[in-house]
Design a protein around this motif. Structure first.
Motif, PDB file in Angstrom:
ATOM      1  N   THR A  53       0.797  -1.226   0.000  1.00 37.99           N
ATOM      2  CA  THR A  53       0.000   0.000   0.000  1.00 37.99           C
ATOM      3  C   THR A  53       0.828   1.274   0.000  1.00 37.99           C
ATOM      4  O   THR A  53       0.501   2.224  -0.702  1.00 37.99           O
ATOM      5  N   VAL A  54       1.897   1.311   0.760  1.00 42.38           N
ATOM      6  CA  VAL A  54       2.649   2.561   0.915  1.00 42.38           C
ATOM      7  C   VAL A  54       3.813   2.650  -0.067  1.00 42.38           C
ATOM      8  O   VAL A  54       4.001   3.667  -0.724  1.00 42.38           O
ATOM      9  N   ALA A 100      -7.582  -3.416  -4.154  1.00 42.57           N
ATOM     10  CA  ALA A 100      -7.751  -3.001  -5.544  1.00 42.57           C
ATOM     11  C   ALA A 100      -9.182  -2.530  -5.796  1.00 42.57           C
ATOM     12  O   ALA A 100      -9.415  -1.536  -6.488  1.00 42.57           O
ATOM     13  N   GLY A 101     -10.158  -3.212  -5.214  1.00 44.77           N
ATOM     14  CA  GLY A 101     -11.553  -2.800  -5.352  1.00 44.77           C
ATOM     15  C   GLY A 101     -11.809  -1.446  -4.716  1.00 44.77           C
ATOM     16  O   GLY A 101     -12.522  -0.600  -5.265  1.00 44.77           O
ATOM     17  N   THR A 102     -11.213  -1.207  -3.572  1.00 45.57           N
ATOM     18  CA  THR A 102     -11.353   0.081  -2.886  1.00 45.57           C
ATOM     19  C   THR A 102     -10.713   1.194  -3.701  1.00 45.57           C
ATOM     20  O   THR A 102     -11.289   2.268  -3.852  1.00 45.57           O
ATOM     21  N   ASN A 103      -9.538   0.939  -4.262  1.00 41.70           N
ATOM     22  CA  ASN A 103      -8.858   1.951  -5.075  1.00 41.70           C
ATOM     23  C   ASN A 103      -9.653   2.281  -6.324  1.00 41.70           C
ATOM     24  O   ASN A 103      -9.756   3.433  -6.714  1.00 41.70           O
ATOM     25  N   ARG A 104     -10.223   1.256  -6.977  1.00 44.11           N
ATOM     26  CA  ARG A 104     -11.038   1.509  -8.175  1.00 44.11           C
ATOM     27  C   ARG A 104     -12.269   2.330  -7.835  1.00 44.11           C
ATOM     28  O   ARG A 104     -12.632   3.236  -8.557  1.00 44.11           O
ATOM     29  N   ALA A 105     -12.906   2.010  -6.712  1.00 43.59           N
ATOM     30  CA  ALA A 105     -14.105   2.740  -6.301  1.00 43.59           C
ATOM     31  C   ALA A 105     -13.763   4.202  -5.985  1.00 43.59           C
ATOM     32  O   ALA A 105     -14.498   5.112  -6.362  1.00 43.59           O
TER      33      ALA A 105
END
Length: 157
Positions: free
Chosen positions: A98-99, A139-144
């Motif tokens: 993540t970082v 990845a789902g959170t980033n796309r959203a």
């Protein structure tokens, strides 16, 4: 989630003295390793990367504890003191993904290799599954968030 256990109780003064001697010996070994000249032990690149990873892990610790609670098996939650190494590997891997932005297949392979080398038999599979679930959710959170931010940006005419 707490990694600390109950206080250590001893039955005799001799047992307490032996425990103290053991701790002092371990501390002396650590001090010897840490006092080695850095050029002999570490390269600047490794030191820089390690420093970044440790700072990232410390900064994201609380948020990763919440994620780890969702993805680890229930028997790991019941005895976190027995799973310190496994949970630490998860924290480091999540921070690196993540970082630091390291590609997740590389991080997952490294984490599984660490688990194979230092943990019990089932740990590599569990760590692999936990990190794959984490990556999928991340990845789902980033796309959203990306699609939401694109929708919120007003078009200038």
């Amino acid at each position: 989630m707490s990694f600390g256990g109950p206080p250590v109780a001893t039955q005799s003064v001799e047992e307490a003295d032996e425990l103290l001697r053991s701790d002092e010996q371990d501390s002396a070994i650590e001090a010897e390793v840490l006092s080695a000249p850095p050029k002999l032990v570490y390269s600047k690149l490794i030191l820089s990367f390690t420093r970044k990873l440790l700072v990232a892990t410390a900064d994201k610790w609380d948020s990763h504890v919440l994620v780890i609670d969702k993805v680890v098996p229930s028997n790991w939650k019941n005895e976190p003191a027995g799973r310190i190494l496994e949970l630490s590997i998860l924290h480091l891997a999540m921070s690196e993904i993540t970082v630091l932005g390291t590609r997740h297949p590389i991080v997952i392979n490294e984490a599984v290799d660490l688990a194979k080398r230092f943990c019990d038999g089932a740990a590599p599979r569990v760590i692999n599954g936990c990190l794959r679930t984490f990556v999928k959710d991340h990845a789902g959170t980033n796309r959203a968030q990306t699609s939401k931010s694109k929708q919120e940006v007003p078009l200038e005419v």
